[in-house]
Design a protein around this motif. Structure first.
Motif, PDB file in Angstrom:
ATOM      1  N   ILE A 121     -89.591 -29.245 -80.722  1.00 30.73           N
ATOM      2  CA  ILE A 121     -88.797 -28.110 -81.204  1.00 30.73           C
ATOM      3  C   ILE A 121     -88.486 -28.422 -82.666  1.00 30.73           C
ATOM      4  O   ILE A 121     -87.843 -29.444 -82.975  1.00 30.73           O
ATOM      5  N   LEU A 122     -88.999 -27.584 -83.561  1.00 26.85           N
ATOM      6  CA  LEU A 122     -88.804 -27.809 -85.001  1.00 26.85           C
ATOM      7  C   LEU A 122     -87.337 -27.558 -85.359  1.00 26.85           C
ATOM      8  O   LEU A 122     -86.722 -26.652 -84.763  1.00 26.85           O
TER       9      LEU A 122
ATOM     10  N   LEU B  98     -87.310 -23.309 -83.948  1.00 24.49           N
ATOM     11  CA  LEU B  98     -86.025 -22.696 -83.591  1.00 24.49           C
ATOM     12  C   LEU B  98     -84.951 -23.232 -84.515  1.00 24.49           C
ATOM     13  O   LEU B  98     -84.983 -24.403 -84.879  1.00 24.49           O
ATOM     14  N   TYR B  99     -84.011 -22.386 -84.887  1.00 24.43           N
ATOM     15  CA  TYR B  99     -82.811 -22.917 -85.534  1.00 24.43           C
ATOM     16  C   TYR B  99     -81.603 -22.302 -84.850  1.00 24.43           C
ATOM     17  O   TYR B  99     -81.668 -21.186 -84.332  1.00 24.43           O
TER      18      TYR B  99
ATOM     19  N   ASP C 224     -87.105 -32.929 -78.328  1.00 25.22           N
ATOM     20  CA  ASP C 224     -86.079 -32.560 -79.308  1.00 25.22           C
ATOM     21  C   ASP C 224     -84.987 -33.618 -79.202  1.00 25.22           C
ATOM     22  O   ASP C 224     -84.478 -33.851 -78.107  1.00 25.22           O
TER      23      ASP C 224
ATOM     24  N   MET D 183     -81.847 -33.703 -79.872  1.00 23.23           N
ATOM     25  CA  MET D 183     -80.472 -33.360 -79.522  1.00 23.23           C
ATOM     26  C   MET D 183     -80.403 -32.248 -78.473  1.00 23.23           C
ATOM     27  O   MET D 183     -80.921 -31.150 -78.691  1.00 23.23           O
TER      28      MET D 183
ATOM     29  N   ALA E 113     -77.616 -30.223 -77.178  1.00 27.14           N
ATOM     30  CA  ALA E 113     -76.180 -29.948 -77.417  1.00 27.14           C
ATOM     31  C   ALA E 113     -75.689 -28.880 -76.437  1.00 27.14           C
ATOM     32  O   ALA E 113     -75.276 -29.195 -75.328  1.00 27.14           O
ATOM     33  N   THR E 114     -75.765 -27.595 -76.812  1.00 24.78           N
ATOM     34  CA  THR E 114     -75.397 -26.549 -75.836  1.00 24.78           C
ATOM     35  C   THR E 114     -76.532 -26.359 -74.830  1.00 24.78           C
ATOM     36  O   THR E 114     -76.332 -25.759 -73.776  1.00 24.78           O
ATOM     37  N   GLY E 115     -77.717 -26.794 -75.199  1.00 23.20           N
ATOM     38  CA  GLY E 115     -78.899 -26.579 -74.345  1.00 23.20           C
ATOM     39  C   GLY E 115     -79.662 -25.309 -74.690  1.00 23.20           C
ATOM     40  O   GLY E 115     -80.762 -25.085 -74.179  1.00 23.20           O
ATOM     41  N   GLY E 116     -79.097 -24.491 -75.583  1.00 20.25           N
ATOM     42  CA  GLY E 116     -79.719 -23.202 -75.902  1.00 20.25           C
ATOM     43  C   GLY E 116     -81.147 -23.335 -76.424  1.00 20.25           C
ATOM     44  O   GLY E 116     -82.042 -22.580 -76.028  1.00 20.25           O
ATOM     45  N   SER E 117     -81.384 -24.309 -77.307  1.00 24.72           N
ATOM     46  CA  SER E 117     -82.724 -24.462 -77.898  1.00 24.72           C
ATOM     47  C   SER E 117     -83.730 -24.918 -76.848  1.00 24.72           C
ATOM     48  O   SER E 117     -84.848 -24.382 -76.766  1.00 24.72           O
TER      49      SER E 117
ATOM     50  N   ASP F 112     -76.262 -34.584 -87.676  1.00 25.04           N
ATOM     51  CA  ASP F 112     -77.321 -33.568 -87.695  1.00 25.04           C
ATOM     52  C   ASP F 112     -78.673 -34.269 -87.790  1.00 25.04           C
ATOM     53  O   ASP F 112     -79.042 -34.826 -88.825  1.00 25.04           O
TER      54      ASP F 112
HETATM   55  C1  PRP Z   1     -80.709 -28.912 -83.639  1.00 21.58           C
HETATM   56  C2  PRP Z   1     -81.454 -29.851 -82.722  1.00 21.58           C
HETATM   57  C3  PRP Z   1     -81.796 -28.981 -81.554  1.00 21.58           C
HETATM   58  C4  PRP Z   1     -80.612 -28.066 -81.470  1.00 21.58           C
HETATM   59  C5  PRP Z   1     -79.746 -28.501 -80.345  1.00 21.58           C
HETATM   60  O1  PRP Z   1     -81.594 -28.124 -84.348  1.00 21.58           O
HETATM   61  O2  PRP Z   1     -82.573 -30.440 -83.314  1.00 21.58           O
HETATM   62  O3  PRP Z   1     -82.982 -28.253 -81.727  1.00 21.58           O
HETATM   63  O4  PRP Z   1     -79.922 -28.156 -82.716  1.00 21.58           O
HETATM   64  O5  PRP Z   1     -78.691 -27.654 -80.185  1.00 21.58           O
HETATM   65  P1  PRP Z   1     -78.509 -26.735 -78.910  1.00 21.58           P
HETATM   66  O6  PRP Z   1     -78.746 -27.601 -77.701  1.00 21.58           O
HETATM   67  O7  PRP Z   1     -77.082 -26.299 -79.028  1.00 21.58           O
HETATM   68  O8  PRP Z   1     -79.446 -25.603 -78.994  1.00 21.58           O
HETATM   69  P2  PRP Z   1     -81.149 -27.118 -85.515  1.00 21.58           P
HETATM   70  O9  PRP Z   1     -80.942 -25.765 -84.976  1.00 21.58           O
HETATM   71  O10 PRP Z   1     -80.034 -27.731 -86.280  1.00 21.58           O
HETATM   72  O11 PRP Z   1     -82.454 -27.036 -86.400  1.00 21.58           O
HETATM   73  P3  PRP Z   1     -83.235 -28.165 -87.196  1.00 21.58           P
HETATM   74  O12 PRP Z   1     -83.888 -29.077 -86.169  1.00 21.58           O
HETATM   75  O13 PRP Z   1     -84.220 -27.364 -87.960  1.00 21.58           O
HETATM   76  O14 PRP Z   1     -82.266 -28.901 -88.063  1.00 21.58           O
END
Ligand code: PRP
Ligand code: URA
Length: 208
Positions: free
Chosen positions: A76-77, A101-102, A130, A132, A134-138, A199
Motif C-alpha cells: 500500500i503506497l 492510498l492516502y 503496509d 502501519m 492504524a484504524t484499518g481503513g487502508s 509517520d
Molecule cells: C499510512 C500508513 C497506512 C495508513 C494506516 O499511510 O502507511 O497506509 O496510514 O492508517 P489506517 O489504518 O488508519 O488506514 P498514509 O495515508 O499516511 O500515506 P503514506 O503511506 O503515503 O504516507
C-alpha cells in the motif's frame, strides 16, 4: 476467522527498538524496515502449499518441493514500499502489484489514487504489505480492491498495529490472516498509533 500472529522473537524486538527510536534517521530506518519484512516473510510463508519436483543433482535425482502458487506482494503506497525489497529477497520470483492510498488527515478515510496488478494475481498467494495498521481503513480498502478482482488468497503483513485496526480488519475480512511485528496500545486522537513509530511514510522517504 483468519490467524492473528504477533511476532515475538528477540531479533524482531531488537529491530523494532531501532525503528521506534525517534533519533533513527532515514537510512537506518529504511534498512531495518526492510530487514523486519524479510524476517516476517520467513514465518508468513510457513504453511504455504508446495508441489513436488524432481531436480537433477550432479549425483542423481532429488525429490524437492517448490512453492505451488505464484506470489504477489501488494504494497500500500507509500509506506508499504519499504517492505517490498526485504520480502523480494526471500522470494525473488514474487511479482509486485501496487495500491496507492492516502488517509484524509481529518476524516482518516482512505483515498485511492493508483492500482495496478500483475495478471496472475487472481490465483496467486498475495501479501498485502503496509507497515502501519492504524484504524484499518487502508488495509480494508486495499483488500476490497483485490477481492473485487477475485483474488482468493490474501494475507496482510504489517509492522505495527493498533487494537482498533486489528478489530476492524478482522471484522471486514475475517478470512484474511494478519501478521504483525508488534501490537501496540491504542490510537491517539489524530489516528496515530501509540507508542508506534510516528509517520512511517515520512520516516522512510524523508518527507518531514
Ligand atoms: C499510512 C500508513 C497506512 C495508513 C494506516 O499511510 O502507511 O497506509 O496510514 O492508517 P489506517 O489504518 O488508519 O488506514 P498514509 O495515508 O499516511 O500515506 P503514506 O503511506 O503515503 O504516507
Ligand atoms: N500512519 C502512520 O504512518 N503512522 C501511524 O501511527 C498511523 C498511520
Amino acid at each position: 476467522m483468519g490467524k492473528l500472529v504477533i511476532f515475538n522473537h528477540p531479533l524482531m524486538h531488537q529491530k523494532l527498538s531501532i525503528i521506534r527510536d525517534e533519533k533513527t534517521g532515514t537510512r537506518d530506518f529504511r534498512e531495518v524496515v526492510s530487514e523486519i519484512a524479510m524476517l516476517m516473510a520467513y514465518e508468513v510463508t510457513r504453511d504455504w502449499e508446495t508441489k513436488d519436483v524432481d531436480v537433477k543433482t550432479p549425483m542423481g535425482i532429488a525429490k524437492c518441493k517448490v512453492l505451488a502458487k505464484e506470489v504477489v506482494i501488494v504494497p500500500i503506497l507509500r509506506a508499504g514500499l519499504g517492505m517490498v525489497d526485504g520480502i523480494n529477497q526471500l522470494i525473488p520470483t514474487a511479482k509486485v502489484g501496487h495500491v496507492g492510498l492516502y488517509r484524509d488527515e481529518t476524516t482518516l478515510e482512505p483515498h485511492e489514487y493508483y492500482a495496478k496488478f500483475p495478471p496472475c494475481i487472481t490465483d496467486a498467494q498475495v501479501l498485502v504489505v503496509d507497515p502501519m495498521l492504524a484504524t484499518g481503513g487502508s488495509a480494508i480498502h486495499a483488500i476490497d480492491v483485490l477481492k473485487r478482482r477475485n483474488v482468493k488468497n490474501i494475507a496482510y503483513v504489517g509492522l505495527v498495529g493498533a487494537p482498533e485496526g486489528v478489530s476492524a480488519l478482522q471484522k471486514a475480512h475475517p478470512d484474511v490472516d494478519i501478521f504483525l511485528a508488534a501490537l501496540d496500545e491504542k490510537l491517539n486522537e489524530i489516528g496515530y498509533i501509540v507508542p508506534g513509530l510516528g509517520d512511517c511514510g515520512d520516516r522512510l522517504f524523508g518527507t518531514k
